[in-house]
Design an enzyme around this catalytic site. Sequence first.
Site, short mmCIF file in Angstrom:
data_model
loop_
_atom_site.label_atom_id
_atom_site.label_comp_id
_atom_site.label_asym_id
_atom_site.label_seq_id
_atom_site.Cartn_x
_atom_site.Cartn_y
_atom_site.Cartn_z
N THR A 88 10.15 5.09 -1.63
CA THR A 88 8.81 5.13 -1.03
C THR A 88 7.76 4.87 -2.10
OG1 THR A 88 8.33 7.44 -1.55
CG2 THR A 88 9.59 7.01 0.46
N ASP A 89 6.61 4.37 -1.70
CA ASP A 89 5.50 4.39 -2.65
C ASP A 89 5.17 5.87 -2.91
OD1 ASP A 89 3.44 3.73 -4.33
OD2 ASP A 89 2.59 2.22 -3.01
N CYS A 90 4.47 6.13 -4.02
CA CYS A 90 4.39 7.52 -4.47
C CYS A 90 3.66 8.41 -3.47
CB CYS A 90 3.79 7.56 -5.86
SG CYS A 90 4.92 6.74 -7.01
#
Length: 781
Positions: A309-311
Amino acid sequence: MASQENRAQNCSVFPVLLPCFFYTILFITLHSLSLPTKALGQSPPFACDTAGNASLSSFGFCDTSKTLEARVADLVGRLTLPEKIGYLISGAASVSRLGIPKYEWWSEALHGVSYTGPGTRFSSVVPGATSFPQVITTAASFNTSLFEAIGKVVSSEARAMYNVGLAGLTYWSPNVNIFRDPRWGRGQETPGEDPLLASKYGSNYVKGLQQSDDPDPNKLKVAACCKHYTAYDVDNWKGVDRYTFNAVVSQQDLDDTFQPPFKSCVVDGNVASVMCSYNQVNGKPTCADSDLLSGVIRGDWKLNGYIVTDCDSIDVLFKSQHYTKTPEEAVAQSILAGVNLDCGYFLSQHTQGAVDKGLIKESDIDKAISYNFATLMRLGFFDGNPSKKPYGNLGPKDVCTPANQELALDAARQGIVLLQNTAKTLPFSATKIKSVAVIGPNANVTKTMIGNYEGTPCKYTTPLQGLAAYTSTTFQAGCSNVACATAQVDEAKQIASTADATILIVGADQSIEAESRDRVDLLLPGQQPLLVSEVANVSKGPVILVIMSGGGMDVTFAKNNDKIKSILWVGYPGEAGGAAIADIIFGAYNPCGRLPMTWYPQSYTDEVPMTNMNMRPNPATGYPGRSYRFYTGETVYNFGDGLSYSDFTHHLAKAPTEVSIPLQEIHECRSSTCKSVDAVGEHCQNLAFDVHLKVRNNGAMGGRHTIFLFSSPPSVHNSPRKHLLGFEKVFLHGKTERLVVFKVDACKHLSVVDEVGNRKVALGVHQLHIGDLKYSFNVRI
Ligand SMILES: *[C@@H]1O[C@H](CO)[C@@H](O)[C@H](O)[C@H]1NC(C)=O
Ligand SMILES: *[C@@H]1O[C@H](CO)[C@@H](O)[C@H](O)[C@H]1NC(C)=O
Ligand SMILES: *[C@@H]1O[C@H](CO)[C@@H](O)[C@H](O)[C@H]1NC(C)=O
Ligand SMILES: *[C@@H]1O[C@H](CO)[C@@H](O)[C@H](O)[C@H]1NC(C)=O
């Protein structure tokens, strides 16, 4: 020092809802724990280091004679549920009873090993790494071997840093989102607006990063990650931010614009990871969309690797988007959709709860972490001390080598674009131009040249320093920074009025366009236009305008100013950018970059909201569409623009007069009229043909030239008015010619995506464009 910078960088990537101080504290804690070994540059403990501890040989996952699947299964079988949950997050904990050290998944290498992300840092052992031009500049080279060559150098420097405990093995680069709107602050990180260029950039850079010298083709040098999947290209525009933005995208635009670079990363580049984005696509957060993750990436494209996932994306879809009622549902939806790894802490906090509530099974977690372990196995993470492995010999001496820094210089020279050169004003002759006035807020910059997701470079050559190597210089910044609230024109005019030539170096930096910072207009910031006009007006000699920026600028005022003879766009040209600019201006290098995106006029921003994702124009609303493929309105400069000091011509030597698709007798298009036929199926076999072009350098100076093969299909299915089928960059000595051959596969290259996402070959007249040359041929059944 570097870690200070590192912390600041980490925070900027996290959304506001997770306060920066939290990460800062955590970082300091982890950092000080690991300091004694790492600061000295000694090797940290390695998993399965059987030489150091013979009892580890009894673990099946350490047995390199077993298959990868068997090793992964053995490891997963030994872990408790809490231990497994620890492998769902980017800051993976250690399991000392199995001799496994902790692992930080988050490292970045967009255009050089970066200090963004806690997995990598610089120290006295490795104080800097080669900082290549920002990606938009490298893309402008249109040189696929360069894309791969850069990746190869970056991964060697990354391995060298890993060996001394300063870097990870998993890099969340490249960014292959389409540069859809000129205002996007992260457009600089991307290879531009064209799906073919973005696909070639992504797959070649990934190959350069990943391809291992190990005889086992499944091994990885480092693991790359193509991001941000998908249709992510709004950061923060007029109050709309990436954490809540719902990108409304048609199936047609998704399939022919936003998805192709990701598909190419996975299918052609064999990338080891894809990152899902923050935004929603058509009402669903991408990290919880099983059609996009399990369906497309794993199902259709067969990703050999992990989905990250993106952060804090899962936290974002729960807290900011309110997509699920509970955090446990957010966990379940993401993992079941296909997420394997969470950049952040959400999965470590709420996965046990999701299991307890029966929303996911332990076997779902086993499956997710198996992909993560498989990636680490391919990297040799479970093969003990890397000293013995193909990259074990790499160390600090292999970072910032003269050859690596030379490639950074060469990349900048290949990417710089000459947009205007009235009366062949450039190149300057150092014997005639004995003094130059170097003016502008970007004329003597360092960090500006390396853009974002940067690392500490080996060294810098500023534009002023580069020019000073050729001639005598005087310098005035003319503005205190790029925002240029008040230009100091008098001093600048003073030096311009006496020098043999004036070079104005203007543009943007991260205070104008950046992550979480989209622009609202396309003009040179503040009083920069005033500075340029006033200086040009009084200059004694010819005026050269150099624009340093990620996105395009409306510089119509400068194009129309007779005193300004030449205009160059240099993007963010990397650590050696100043030397490259000077080499081009003084003719040591013949410019060959081409614009990877359309430069729109300022009026475009009034007509088009950044949030409208449509690529295609809408005559009913007056919406003009986007990119050279669809937009027909006024431009400042066009996709593919770029001049040389030589003059190249093309001559078509061979092309088909007709392409006939062998449909079966029973095919419906045999009995009724069809406008197009499917671009898949038996009839597509053996439909390839060659286009032969004679390309001639009519100039005296040797030079590089990019041949673009565009095609305009018949206008069915709202097809692009023109699209790039292929490009090829060649070097030609002065007054020579050579043959360039394009292999065109009718179904693959001539086809377009229809309204529901199927690829079709339009029947009728197709037109090829090569420079000024146009050639029509018929596609029929
Ligand atoms: C060897 O590894 C085992 C398994 O991780 C561990 O229990 C043991 O303490 C290690 N021995 C030494 C001397 O480090
Ligand atoms: C130009 O920048 C360099 C690097 O920051 C600096 O050392 C130098 O003093 C600057 N030159 C002028 C004339 O300001
Ligand atoms: C250019 O300079 C002349 C005098 O040298 C002045 O009259 C004129 O206003 C200037 N134009 C601009 C655009 O600055
Ligand atoms: C493309 O880049 C490679 C790697 O830097 C270089 O060797 C080659 O000469 C370039 N090709 C052209 C045509 O400039």
